[in-house]
Design a protein around this motif. Structure first.
Motif, PDB file in Angstrom:
ATOM      1  N   LYS A  26       0.851  -1.051  -0.082  1.00 52.52           N
ATOM      2  CA  LYS A  26       0.090  -0.024  -0.030  1.00 52.52           C
ATOM      3  C   LYS A  26       0.823   1.440   0.080  1.00 52.52           C
ATOM      4  N   PRO A  27       0.571   2.440  -0.633  1.00 53.94           N
ATOM      5  CA  PRO A  27       1.172   3.534  -0.859  1.00 53.94           C
ATOM      6  C   PRO A  27       1.351   4.128   0.808  1.00 53.94           C
ATOM      7  N   VAL A  28       2.567   4.846   0.980  1.00 55.41           N
ATOM      8  CA  VAL A  28       2.493   5.628   2.301  1.00 55.41           C
ATOM      9  C   VAL A  28       2.954   6.699   2.198  1.00 55.41           C
ATOM     10  N   ALA A  29       2.238   7.608   2.651  1.00 59.31           N
ATOM     11  CA  ALA A  29       2.415   9.160   2.453  1.00 59.31           C
ATOM     12  C   ALA A  29       3.505   9.629   3.505  1.00 59.31           C
ATOM     13  N   PRO A  30       4.429  10.464   3.277  1.00 63.54           N
ATOM     14  CA  PRO A  30       5.362  10.804   4.410  1.00 63.54           C
ATOM     15  C   PRO A  30       4.758  11.768   5.180  1.00 63.54           C
ATOM     16  N   PRO A  31       5.405  11.778   6.488  1.00 64.90           N
ATOM     17  CA  PRO A  31       4.650  12.813   7.506  1.00 64.90           C
ATOM     18  C   PRO A  31       4.987  14.480   6.882  1.00 64.90           C
ATOM     19  N   ASN A  32       4.227  15.352   7.477  1.00 66.86           N
ATOM     20  CA  ASN A  32       4.095  16.627   6.818  1.00 66.86           C
ATOM     21  C   ASN A  32       5.539  17.420   7.277  1.00 66.86           C
ATOM     22  N   LEU A  35       8.522  16.728   4.807  1.00 65.35           N
ATOM     23  CA  LEU A  35       8.333  17.699   3.784  1.00 65.35           C
ATOM     24  C   LEU A  35       8.427  19.191   3.977  1.00 65.35           C
TER      25      LEU A  35
END
Length: 91
Positions: A26-32, A35
């Motif tokens: 599953k795709p994982v979004a990096p923490p804000n 970024l």
């Protein structure tokens, strides 16, 4: 003809593995926070800064000389290893 059959079965096996992995991973979004920190660290210089760096001919000459010296060193080391490797095979 047997090579075509084995190639097609290999491709089918790879397709099956890819489909399984696509369903499993599953795709994982990096923490804000990461970024924002990266955005703060990576910034393009302004046009004025770029022009000042290019007009500073002493620095530009020093950088160009350093790059050329590094390339000359790499070529010399490559030739040395080629020469030493060639002599070892000849003996």
């Amino acid at each position: 003809m047997t090579t075509r059959k084995t190639d097609s079965t290999r491709e089918e096996n790879l397709d099956a593995i890819e489909a399984h992995l696509a369903g499993t991973l599953k795709p994982v979004a990096p923490p804000n926070g990461i970024l924002q920190r990266l955005h703060g660290r990576i910034q393009m210089p302004s046009r004025r800064e770029i022009v000042l760096r290019l007009t500073d001919w002493r620095r530009l000459f020093f950088v160009f000389g350093g790059v050329m010296s590094g390339m000359l060193l790499l070529v010399t080391l490559a030739r040395m290893f080629y020469y030493l490797g060639g002599r070892k095979d000849a003996m």
